[in-house]
Scaffold this active site. Structure first.
Site, PDB file in Angstrom:
ATOM      1  N   ARG A   9       0.703  -1.350   0.071  1.00  0.00           N
ATOM      2  CA  ARG A   9       0.041  -0.019   0.038  1.00  0.00           C
ATOM      3  C   ARG A   9       0.747   1.061  -0.051  1.00  0.00           C
ATOM      4  NH1 ARG A   9      -3.060  -3.015   3.948  1.00  0.00           N
ATOM      5  NH2 ARG A   9      -4.659  -4.064   2.956  1.00  0.00           N
TER       6      ARG A   9
ATOM      7  N   LYS B 245       2.251  11.487 -10.469  1.00  0.00           N
ATOM      8  CA  LYS B 245       1.320  10.745 -11.322  1.00  0.00           C
ATOM      9  C   LYS B 245       2.111   9.372 -11.714  1.00  0.00           C
ATOM     10  CE  LYS B 245      -1.939  13.769 -13.696  1.00  0.00           C
ATOM     11  NZ  LYS B 245      -2.341  14.315 -15.013  1.00  0.00           N
TER      12      LYS B 245
ATOM     13  N   GLU C 168       7.305  19.290 -24.106  1.00  0.00           N
ATOM     14  CA  GLU C 168       6.604  19.688 -22.573  1.00  0.00           C
ATOM     15  C   GLU C 168       7.270  20.940 -22.024  1.00  0.00           C
ATOM     16  OE1 GLU C 168       4.400  17.856 -21.693  1.00  0.00           O
ATOM     17  OE2 GLU C 168       4.693  15.851 -22.554  1.00  0.00           O
TER      18      GLU C 168
ATOM     19  N   LYS D  41       5.865  23.513 -12.926  1.00  0.00           N
ATOM     20  CA  LYS D  41       5.195  22.361 -12.527  1.00  0.00           C
ATOM     21  C   LYS D  41       4.718  22.209 -11.150  1.00  0.00           C
ATOM     22  CE  LYS D  41       4.003  17.636 -13.594  1.00  0.00           C
ATOM     23  NZ  LYS D  41       3.963  16.494 -14.074  1.00  0.00           N
TER      24      LYS D  41
ATOM     25  N   GLU E 172      -5.324  16.664  -9.448  1.00  0.00           N
ATOM     26  CA  GLU E 172      -5.957  17.342 -10.631  1.00  0.00           C
ATOM     27  C   GLU E 172      -7.460  17.270 -10.584  1.00  0.00           C
ATOM     28  OE1 GLU E 172      -4.518  16.344 -14.727  1.00  0.00           O
ATOM     29  OE2 GLU E 172      -5.730  14.695 -14.051  1.00  0.00           O
TER      30      GLU E 172
ATOM     31  N   ARG F 281      -4.614  21.759 -12.134  1.00  0.00           N
ATOM     32  CA  ARG F 281      -3.526  20.917 -12.571  1.00  0.00           C
ATOM     33  C   ARG F 281      -4.076  20.391 -14.381  1.00  0.00           C
ATOM     34  NH1 ARG F 281      -0.222  15.931  -9.791  1.00  0.00           N
ATOM     35  NH2 ARG F 281       0.976  15.111 -11.708  1.00  0.00           N
TER      36      ARG F 281
ATOM     37  N   ASN G 148      -2.432  19.496 -19.125  1.00  0.00           N
ATOM     38  CA  ASN G 148      -2.947  18.397 -20.232  1.00  0.00           C
ATOM     39  C   ASN G 148      -2.994  19.337 -21.457  1.00  0.00           C
ATOM     40  OD1 ASN G 148      -3.062  16.203 -18.471  1.00  0.00           O
ATOM     41  ND2 ASN G 148      -4.898  16.889 -17.654  1.00  0.00           N
TER      42      ASN G 148
ATOM     43  N   HIS H  87      -2.893  17.583 -24.741  1.00  0.00           N
ATOM     44  CA  HIS H  87      -2.854  16.150 -24.535  1.00  0.00           C
ATOM     45  C   HIS H  87      -4.302  15.627 -25.109  1.00  0.00           C
ATOM     46  CE1 HIS H  87       0.472  17.063 -22.372  1.00  0.00           C
ATOM     47  NE2 HIS H  87       0.947  15.655 -22.147  1.00  0.00           N
TER      48      HIS H  87
ATOM     49  N   HIS I 207      -3.229  12.905 -27.345  1.00  0.00           N
ATOM     50  CA  HIS I 207      -3.290  11.450 -26.848  1.00  0.00           C
ATOM     51  C   HIS I 207      -4.264  10.471 -27.989  1.00  0.00           C
ATOM     52  CE1 HIS I 207      -2.769  11.625 -22.297  1.00  0.00           C
ATOM     53  NE2 HIS I 207      -1.644  11.329 -22.749  1.00  0.00           N
TER      54      HIS I 207
ATOM     55  N   HIS J 106       5.354  10.458 -27.622  1.00  0.00           N
ATOM     56  CA  HIS J 106       4.549  10.924 -26.971  1.00  0.00           C
ATOM     57  C   HIS J 106       4.640  12.511 -27.214  1.00  0.00           C
ATOM     58  CE1 HIS J 106       1.999  12.033 -23.556  1.00  0.00           C
ATOM     59  NE2 HIS J 106       3.017  12.825 -23.139  1.00  0.00           N
TER      60      HIS J 106
HETATM   61  P1  NAD Z   1      10.905   6.732 -22.303  1.00  0.00           P
HETATM   62  O1  NAD Z   1      11.031   6.545 -20.914  1.00  0.00           O
HETATM   63  O2  NAD Z   1      10.435   5.697 -23.367  1.00  0.00           O
HETATM   64  O3  NAD Z   1      12.389   6.998 -22.788  1.00  0.00           O
HETATM   65  C1  NAD Z   1      12.719   7.568 -24.127  1.00  0.00           C
HETATM   66  C2  NAD Z   1      13.856   6.425 -24.591  1.00  0.00           C
HETATM   67  O4  NAD Z   1      15.098   6.863 -24.404  1.00  0.00           O
HETATM   68  C3  NAD Z   1      13.894   5.089 -24.268  1.00  0.00           C
HETATM   69  O5  NAD Z   1      14.263   4.195 -25.318  1.00  0.00           O
HETATM   70  C4  NAD Z   1      14.755   5.178 -23.155  1.00  0.00           C
HETATM   71  O6  NAD Z   1      15.178   3.677 -23.111  1.00  0.00           O
HETATM   72  C5  NAD Z   1      15.994   6.016 -23.770  1.00  0.00           C
HETATM   73  N1  NAD Z   1      16.676   6.884 -22.781  1.00  0.00           N
HETATM   74  C6  NAD Z   1      16.218   7.099 -21.580  1.00  0.00           C
HETATM   75  N2  NAD Z   1      17.129   8.018 -21.004  1.00  0.00           N
HETATM   76  C7  NAD Z   1      18.199   7.877 -21.756  1.00  0.00           C
HETATM   77  C8  NAD Z   1      19.536   8.346 -21.893  1.00  0.00           C
HETATM   78  N3  NAD Z   1      19.916   9.456 -20.919  1.00  0.00           N
HETATM   79  N4  NAD Z   1      20.372   8.164 -22.761  1.00  0.00           N
HETATM   80  C9  NAD Z   1      19.905   7.404 -23.937  1.00  0.00           C
HETATM   81  N5  NAD Z   1      18.755   6.900 -23.976  1.00  0.00           N
HETATM   82  C10 NAD Z   1      17.801   7.238 -23.030  1.00  0.00           C
HETATM   83  O7  NAD Z   1      10.046   7.969 -23.011  1.00  0.00           O
HETATM   84  P2  NAD Z   1       9.890   9.407 -22.101  1.00  0.00           P
HETATM   85  O8  NAD Z   1       9.695  10.473 -22.970  1.00  0.00           O
HETATM   86  O9  NAD Z   1      10.903   9.757 -21.057  1.00  0.00           O
HETATM   87  O10 NAD Z   1       8.697   9.309 -21.328  1.00  0.00           O
HETATM   88  C11 NAD Z   1       7.428   9.038 -21.945  1.00  0.00           C
HETATM   89  C12 NAD Z   1       6.467   8.457 -21.116  1.00  0.00           C
HETATM   90  O11 NAD Z   1       6.202   9.336 -20.049  1.00  0.00           O
HETATM   91  C13 NAD Z   1       4.919   8.167 -21.482  1.00  0.00           C
HETATM   92  O12 NAD Z   1       4.591   6.915 -20.980  1.00  0.00           O
HETATM   93  C14 NAD Z   1       3.927   9.087 -21.006  1.00  0.00           C
HETATM   94  O13 NAD Z   1       2.676   8.981 -20.716  1.00  0.00           O
HETATM   95  C15 NAD Z   1       4.870   9.567 -19.760  1.00  0.00           C
HETATM   96  N6  NAD Z   1       4.513  10.794 -19.007  1.00  0.00           N
HETATM   97  C16 NAD Z   1       4.048  10.799 -17.701  1.00  0.00           C
HETATM   98  C17 NAD Z   1       3.857  11.841 -17.053  1.00  0.00           C
HETATM   99  C18 NAD Z   1       3.681  11.740 -15.520  1.00  0.00           C
HETATM  100  O14 NAD Z   1       3.318  13.069 -14.963  1.00  0.00           O
HETATM  101  N7  NAD Z   1       3.771  11.095 -14.797  1.00  0.00           N
HETATM  102  C19 NAD Z   1       4.121  13.208 -17.586  1.00  0.00           C
HETATM  103  C20 NAD Z   1       4.508  13.315 -19.113  1.00  0.00           C
HETATM  104  C21 NAD Z   1       4.714  11.967 -19.785  1.00  0.00           C
HETATM  105  N1  GLY Z   2       1.643  15.641 -17.121  1.00  0.00           N
HETATM  106  C1  GLY Z   2       0.601  16.187 -16.778  1.00  0.00           C
HETATM  107  C2  GLY Z   2       0.479  16.282 -15.224  1.00  0.00           C
HETATM  108  O1  GLY Z   2       1.564  15.782 -14.550  1.00  0.00           O
HETATM  109  O2  GLY Z   2      -0.627  16.669 -14.641  1.00  0.00           O
END
Ligand code: NAD
Ligand code: GLY
Length: 361
Positions: free
Chosen positions: A121, A143, A185, A227, A237, A241, A245, A248, A252, A266
């Site tokens: 939990r 998130k 972003e 942020k 949210e 918040r 988006n 998005h 999305h 993304h």
């Molecule tokens: P990712 O985690 O897939 O990373 C992108 C690529 O870069 C991958 O192939 C990874 O292996 C590689 N990589 C990572 N760091 C590296 C480095 N320093 N050097 C070389 N390669 C590296 O993608 P992302 O763009 O970081 O994240 C996208 C995800 O984040 C999506 O699923 C999206 O929904 C999520 N997201 C979440 C939030 C949130 O608030 N939680 C906000 C925005 C996006």
């Molecule tokens: N990326 C949107 C949020 O964190 O709320």
């Protein structure tokens, strides 16, 4: 090194930002994991680059660590990888005095964060983001989620990290396309809340694309402050918040259409979504056409797409938007732009405007 504090009462934490910040992760974990044990979750691309440095820092601080690698890519935001992480947490007998370290991009951060949210939990975890997108956005705010076959991020939890360690030197190894996708972003935060940052981005395009350490340290810290300020006012949210988006809603849908594949990242999907949202804002008399031009021009200079050559049929868009988390009583809600640095959440947009906005008209 820059520190940005996220003020959330007993869930407050510090984001440590700087070149070689990973060298301090052992000390950070020791401060928060009383049991001095940690599971480092990372992916198959990041592990060979940064696992050793992370483990060395943990070992030097006396934190016992084990590493779990998940396959790189969005497909790992799955129940299968979540289950692997939980299995490892259970077999390590982690307790609430131990925790996880999410070393990687948004994918690792989201799935490892969700595992930390549900194991016992809730166990503590540290975000150690290595992509630009994760450093400026996903690692901050708590998130966490995995994807479901009916939609992205459909299963998740709010679970704040106990610290974020953003090593800006890791940005140097990021593939060019991933770096540019992360800039989406950054532009988003500037467009919704900080006109000064927007001008800074316009003036410093070359140094940003060169990944100049000073400029990137400043960009990451400014974005984290933006942020943090939003999350502090609306952690779960229920109102403000939603401005995060921006881009998005259609973004999305476009991402889902590409099947969450490397065909469209993304950040690229959100760049198209933000451009479309700005055109809709203008068509609905909410912002001036000059602001649309500034936004799309900046995204284009960062090498990001701003339109779709062939937008999907309206019926397809309606189906995709129906499973969007922002949809209320069957009607998707948009964030619209008032001007650069100011937006309006929760706006209903006539569906007749969606396709044209995606096409760039
Ligand atoms: P990712 O985690 O897939 O990373 C992108 C690529 O870069 C991958 O192939 C990874 O292996 C590689 N990589 C990572 N760091 C590296 C480095 N320093 N050097 C070389 N390669 C590296 O993608 P992302 O763009 O970081 O994240 C996208 C995800 O984040 C999506 O699923 C999206 O929904 C999520 N997201 C979440 C939030 C949130 O608030 N939680 C906000 C925005 C996006
Ligand atoms: N990326 C949107 C949020 O964190 O709320």
């Amino acid at each position: 090194m820059k520190n940005v504090r996220v003020h959330l009462g007993e869930r407050s934490y510090t984001i440590r930002i700087g070149a070689d910040a990973l060298g301090d992760i052992g000390k950070v974990c020791l401060r928060h994991f009383r049991g001095a044990r940690a599971l480092v979750v990372t992916d198959t691309n990041v592990a060979p680059l940064y696992a050793e440095k992370t483990l060395a820092s943990l070992a030097a601080a006396g934190v016992q660590a084990s590493v779990l690698r998940i396959p790189a890519g969005e497909a790992s935001k799955s129940m299968r990888q979540l289950s692997r992480i939980l299995d490892r947490m259970a077999s390590m007998r982690l307790d609430r005095g131990c925790g996880a370290v999410a070393l990687g991009g948004g994918v690792v951060g989201d799935v490892a964060g969700f595992a930390a949210a549900v194991f016992l939990r809730g166990v503590p975890y540290v975000q150690a983001p290595t992509t630009l997108l994760a450093q400026v956005d996903s690692a901050v705010g708590g998130k966490t989620a995995v994807d479901h076959k009916l939609g992205k991020n459909l299963v998740g939890a709010f679970h704040q990290p106990i610290a974020v360690v953003s090593d800006t030197s890791t940005l140097k190894t990021l593939p060019e396309r991933e770096f540019r996708a992360g800039l989406t972003e950054v532009v988003k935060h500037a467009a919704i809340a900080d006109a000064r940052l927007f001008s800074f981005l316009e003036k410093n395009e070359a140094r940003i694309l060169d990944r100049d350490e000073d400029v990137m340290g400043r960009v990451v810290a400014t974005n984290c402050r933006i942020k943090a300020k939003v999350v502090e006012q609306d952690e779960r949210e229920s109102g403000l918040r939603q401005i995060l988006n921006y881009g998005h809603t259609l973004g999305h849908a476009v991402e889902a259409l590409a099947g969450y594949s490397s065909e469209l990242l993304h950040g690229e999907a959100v760049a198209i979504g933000m451009s479309a949202a700005s055109r809709i804002s203008c068509a609905m008399g909410c912002c001036a056409s000059g602001d649309v031009e500034r936004l799309t021009a900046l995204l284009a200079r960062f090498g990001l797409p701003t339109r779709m050559a062939e937008p999907p049929k309206l019926a397809v868009l309606k189906r995709l938007l129906a499973s969007d988390k922002k949809t209320r009583r069957g009607s998707p809600r948009f964030v619209l732009m008032r001007k650069i640095g100011e937006v309006e959440p929760e706006v209903e947009v006539p569906p007749r405007l969606w396709r044209g906005a995606l096409a760039g008209s």
